[in-house]
Design a protein around this motif. Sequence first.
Motif, PDB file in Angstrom:
ATOM      1  N   ALA A   3       0.857  -1.195   0.000  1.00 29.00           N
ATOM      2  CA  ALA A   3       0.000   0.000   0.000  1.00 29.00           C
ATOM      3  C   ALA A   3       0.890   1.241   0.000  1.00 29.00           C
ATOM      4  O   ALA A   3       2.065   1.187   0.367  1.00 29.00           O
ATOM      5  N   GLY A   4       0.307   2.363  -0.410  1.00 34.16           N
ATOM      6  CA  GLY A   4       1.103   3.586  -0.504  1.00 34.16           C
ATOM      7  C   GLY A   4       1.710   3.988   0.821  1.00 34.16           C
ATOM      8  O   GLY A   4       2.901   4.348   0.888  1.00 34.16           O
ATOM      9  N   VAL A   5       0.930   3.920   1.893  1.00 31.25           N
ATOM     10  CA  VAL A   5       1.475   4.265   3.212  1.00 31.25           C
ATOM     11  C   VAL A   5       2.583   3.269   3.573  1.00 31.25           C
ATOM     12  O   VAL A   5       3.577   3.630   4.212  1.00 31.25           O
ATOM     13  N   GLY A   6       2.438   2.028   3.116  1.00 32.35           N
ATOM     14  CA  GLY A   6       3.468   1.012   3.358  1.00 32.35           C
ATOM     15  C   GLY A   6       4.768   1.371   2.649  1.00 32.35           C
ATOM     16  O   GLY A   6       5.854   1.300   3.239  1.00 32.35           O
TER      17      GLY A   6
ATOM     18  N   ALA B 275       2.996  -8.619   2.549  1.00 32.73           N
ATOM     19  CA  ALA B 275       1.892  -8.299   1.633  1.00 32.73           C
ATOM     20  C   ALA B 275       1.406  -9.586   1.001  1.00 32.73           C
ATOM     21  O   ALA B 275       2.027 -10.634   1.134  1.00 32.73           O
ATOM     22  N   ARG B 276       0.289  -9.480   0.296  1.00 29.29           N
ATOM     23  CA  ARG B 276      -0.280 -10.711  -0.266  1.00 29.29           C
ATOM     24  C   ARG B 276       0.125 -10.908  -1.730  1.00 29.29           C
ATOM     25  O   ARG B 276      -0.181 -11.928  -2.311  1.00 29.29           O
ATOM     26  N   SER B 277       0.765  -9.898  -2.330  1.00 27.38           N
ATOM     27  CA  SER B 277       1.112 -10.032  -3.740  1.00 27.38           C
ATOM     28  C   SER B 277       2.620 -10.060  -3.944  1.00 27.38           C
ATOM     29  O   SER B 277       3.310  -9.069  -3.731  1.00 27.38           O
ATOM     30  N   GLN B 278       3.122 -11.219  -4.338  1.00 28.73           N
ATOM     31  CA  GLN B 278       4.566 -11.403  -4.518  1.00 28.73           C
ATOM     32  C   GLN B 278       5.147 -10.456  -5.570  1.00 28.73           C
ATOM     33  O   GLN B 278       6.199  -9.845  -5.327  1.00 28.73           O
ATOM     34  N   PRO B 279       4.492 -10.261  -6.741  1.00 29.58           N
ATOM     35  CA  PRO B 279       5.110  -9.368  -7.742  1.00 29.58           C
ATOM     36  C   PRO B 279       5.320  -7.954  -7.211  1.00 29.58           C
ATOM     37  O   PRO B 279       6.346  -7.332  -7.478  1.00 29.58           O
ATOM     38  N   LYS B 280       4.356  -7.429  -6.413  1.00 26.73           N
ATOM     39  CA  LYS B 280       4.530  -6.080  -5.867  1.00 26.73           C
ATOM     40  C   LYS B 280       5.606  -6.071  -4.778  1.00 26.73           C
ATOM     41  O   LYS B 280       6.357  -5.106  -4.651  1.00 26.73           O
ATOM     42  N   LEU B 281       5.659  -7.156  -4.002  1.00 24.92           N
ATOM     43  CA  LEU B 281       6.689  -7.234  -2.953  1.00 24.92           C
ATOM     44  C   LEU B 281       8.093  -7.165  -3.550  1.00 24.92           C
ATOM     45  O   LEU B 281       8.986  -6.539  -2.986  1.00 24.92           O
TER      46      LEU B 281
ATOM     47  N   GLY C 266      -3.336   3.623  18.066  1.00 27.16           N
ATOM     48  CA  GLY C 266      -3.980   3.858  16.781  1.00 27.16           C
ATOM     49  C   GLY C 266      -3.797   5.303  16.362  1.00 27.16           C
ATOM     50  O   GLY C 266      -3.590   6.178  17.212  1.00 27.16           O
ATOM     51  N   VAL C 267      -3.861   5.540  15.040  1.00 27.11           N
ATOM     52  CA  VAL C 267      -3.759   6.922  14.541  1.00 27.11           C
ATOM     53  C   VAL C 267      -4.786   7.154  13.432  1.00 27.11           C
ATOM     54  O   VAL C 267      -5.121   6.238  12.677  1.00 27.11           O
ATOM     55  N   THR C 268      -5.283   8.372  13.357  1.00 25.20           N
ATOM     56  CA  THR C 268      -6.117   8.809  12.239  1.00 25.20           C
ATOM     57  C   THR C 268      -6.084  10.322  12.193  1.00 25.20           C
ATOM     58  O   THR C 268      -5.783  10.974  13.203  1.00 25.20           O
TER      59      THR C 268
HETATM   60  N1  LIG Z   1      -4.515   6.406   9.971  1.00 25.89           N
HETATM   61  C1  LIG Z   1      -4.250   7.291   9.060  1.00 25.89           C
HETATM   62  O1  LIG Z   1      -3.959   8.451   9.354  1.00 25.89           O
HETATM   63  C2  LIG Z   1      -4.270   6.859   7.616  1.00 25.89           C
HETATM   64  C3  LIG Z   1      -3.804   7.710   6.618  1.00 25.89           C
HETATM   65  C4  LIG Z   1      -3.767   7.248   5.299  1.00 25.89           C
HETATM   66  C5  LIG Z   1      -4.245   5.964   5.001  1.00 25.89           C
HETATM   67  N2  LIG Z   1      -4.740   5.201   6.002  1.00 25.89           N
HETATM   68  C6  LIG Z   1      -5.248   3.854   5.729  1.00 25.89           C
HETATM   69  O2  LIG Z   1      -4.144   3.043   5.396  1.00 25.89           O
HETATM   70  C7  LIG Z   1      -4.568   2.000   4.507  1.00 25.89           C
HETATM   71  C8  LIG Z   1      -3.706   2.043   3.266  1.00 25.89           C
HETATM   72  O3  LIG Z   1      -3.991   3.214   2.536  1.00 25.89           O
HETATM   73  P1  LIG Z   1      -3.203   3.520   1.191  1.00 25.89           P
HETATM   74  O4  LIG Z   1      -3.701   4.800   0.657  1.00 25.89           O
HETATM   75  O5  LIG Z   1      -1.767   3.331   1.433  1.00 25.89           O
HETATM   76  O6  LIG Z   1      -3.745   2.307   0.295  1.00 25.89           O
HETATM   77  P2  LIG Z   1      -3.421   1.858  -1.166  1.00 25.89           P
HETATM   78  O7  LIG Z   1      -2.157   2.414  -1.690  1.00 25.89           O
HETATM   79  O8  LIG Z   1      -4.635   2.067  -1.977  1.00 25.89           O
HETATM   80  O9  LIG Z   1      -3.200   0.288  -0.887  1.00 25.89           O
HETATM   81  C9  LIG Z   1      -3.537  -0.581  -1.832  1.00 25.89           C
HETATM   82  C10 LIG Z   1      -2.717  -1.847  -1.713  1.00 25.89           C
HETATM   83  O10 LIG Z   1      -2.992  -2.514  -0.497  1.00 25.89           O
HETATM   84  C11 LIG Z   1      -3.031  -3.912  -0.734  1.00 25.89           C
HETATM   85  N3  LIG Z   1      -4.216  -4.447  -0.092  1.00 25.89           N
HETATM   86  C12 LIG Z   1      -5.502  -4.176  -0.364  1.00 25.89           C
HETATM   87  N4  LIG Z   1      -6.314  -4.858   0.476  1.00 25.89           N
HETATM   88  C13 LIG Z   1      -5.505  -5.578   1.282  1.00 25.89           C
HETATM   89  C14 LIG Z   1      -5.727  -6.487   2.329  1.00 25.89           C
HETATM   90  N5  LIG Z   1      -6.957  -6.808   2.730  1.00 25.89           N
HETATM   91  N6  LIG Z   1      -4.657  -7.054   2.916  1.00 25.89           N
HETATM   92  C15 LIG Z   1      -3.410  -6.739   2.516  1.00 25.89           C
HETATM   93  N7  LIG Z   1      -3.139  -5.883   1.516  1.00 25.89           N
HETATM   94  C16 LIG Z   1      -4.172  -5.314   0.918  1.00 25.89           C
HETATM   95  C17 LIG Z   1      -3.078  -4.117  -2.212  1.00 25.89           C
HETATM   96  O11 LIG Z   1      -1.874  -4.714  -2.596  1.00 25.89           O
HETATM   97  P3  LIG Z   1      -1.859  -6.182  -3.202  1.00 25.89           P
HETATM   98  O12 LIG Z   1      -2.423  -6.029  -4.577  1.00 25.89           O
HETATM   99  O13 LIG Z   1      -0.410  -6.503  -3.123  1.00 25.89           O
HETATM  100  O14 LIG Z   1      -2.700  -7.001  -2.299  1.00 25.89           O
HETATM  101  C18 LIG Z   1      -3.114  -2.737  -2.806  1.00 25.89           C
HETATM  102  O15 LIG Z   1      -2.231  -2.555  -3.885  1.00 25.89           O
HETATM  103  C19 LIG Z   1      -6.051   2.257   4.235  1.00 25.89           C
HETATM  104  O16 LIG Z   1      -6.811   1.472   5.127  1.00 25.89           O
HETATM  105  C20 LIG Z   1      -6.207   3.725   4.560  1.00 25.89           C
HETATM  106  O17 LIG Z   1      -7.516   4.069   4.885  1.00 25.89           O
HETATM  107  C21 LIG Z   1      -4.754   5.610   7.297  1.00 25.89           C
END
Ligand SMILES: NC(=O)c1ccc[n+]([C@@H]2O[C@H](COP(=O)([O-])OP(=O)(O)OC[C@H]3O[C@@H](n4cnc5c(N)ncnc54)[C@H](OP(=O)(O)O)[C@@H]3O)[C@@H](O)[C@H]2O)c1
Length: 327
Positions: free
Chosen positions: A150-153, A172-178, A261-263
């Motif tokens: 994920a982008g935050v990741g 992560a669950r997708s090896q190609p992206k990893l 937790g954070v938000t």
């Molecule tokens: N707390 C905060 O302040 C805050 C701020 C920003 C975002 N967030 C949260 O952080 C999370 C990630 O946001 P993002 O914008 O980084 O997302 P993103 O870039 O859209 O993440 C998408 C990726 O996450 C993977 N993914 C999707 N569902 C999954 C699951 N159930 N288990 C494992 N991997 C999964 C997918 O990769 P694969 O195709 O490899 O599975 C996908 O490419 C979201 O829940 C978002 O709401 C929280």
Amino acid sequence: MAMMKAMVIEGADGVSRLVPRDLPIPVCGPSDLLVRVAAAGVNRADLRLSAEHFGGNEHRVAGGEFAGEVVAAGADVTAFAPGDRVMALAPAGYAEYAIVDERLAVRVPDGFDTATAAGLPAWYMTAHNALVTVGALGQGETVLVNGATAGVGIATIQLARLLGASQVIGVARSQPKLVRLAEIGLDTALVSEDALAENVMAATRGRGADLVIDLVGGGALTANLSSAAIGGRMIAVGRLGGSTDVLDINLLAFRRITLRGVTFRSRSLEERSAVARAFAADVLPAFQRGQLEPVIDRFFPLEQAAEAHRHVAANAHFGKTLLAVTP
Ligand SMILES: NC(=O)c1ccc[n+]([C@@H]2O[C@H](COP(=O)([O-])OP(=O)(O)OC[C@H]3O[C@@H](n4cnc5c(N)ncnc54)[C@H](OP(=O)(O)O)[C@@H]3O)[C@@H](O)[C@H]2O)c1
């Protein structure tokens, strides 16, 4: 009245859609900047199409982060002037013009592309806040990122590496992206279906991760806690897998884990401003020096925002999906 193009949310929550509309250009309040938007980032949270999520702006303009050039400033603004380039984690960026309180605006570094800067605030502010401000990352610590693709990741992996983690483990669950994450500094890639805790323990000589940054939420809690070091910390950031799980209190107690937790949603403007300032001080200079590179997936034109949302919803992206708004 001067008008602009914008993508607005129409319909009730749950059955809403993005529609192009001509709207009046917004007017600055005393501490606001009016920004001519170069680009807007598309975030996971945007997919909910909830007007409430976007700050309840009058015309229900979508978007949660953007960058562009300041074209007007309110009477009390002191830090910015027309002509400055800014980025912000702020609502209503899916439009040719957007308003942001100057306390939330961050200057785009010299030499850094404005449109690309639109993709930085959400992910890098979140990652920096989780890792440093809340997670208290120490030099030489091991960081585990669950939901690493994920982008935050991606941002968390880059910052952990930059800020002195000795080992960064991504799940992560997708090896190609990893595989692609190795290019940005991931040391150890684990596929989430595998026995996570055993693999993390094997990768850390039985110690576990000092700091777990979790983006998956539901379904990942026990594996995350089991992967943490005794006395480790876990920060719950995302809920890609859902927002409920069962907490094994015995596990939490035995491993003496601090769980936080954070938000952004429950943060005051002053608190969000502090997150933005910390990002500007600690993260942006590394982009300017070339120590960090933004990971961009692709740009869609503003009017194709719904298609951009489908692209993200299908997890077809790796890195930031952006809307190109004005040249
Ligand atoms: N707390 C905060 O302040 C805050 C701020 C920003 C975002 N967030 C949260 O952080 C999370 C990630 O946001 P993002 O914008 O980084 O997302 P993103 O870039 O859209 O993440 C998408 C990726 O996450 C993977 N993914 C999707 N569902 C999954 C699951 N159930 N288990 C494992 N991997 C999964 C997918 O990769 P694969 O195709 O490899 O599975 C996908 O490419 C979201 O829940 C978002 O709401 C929280």
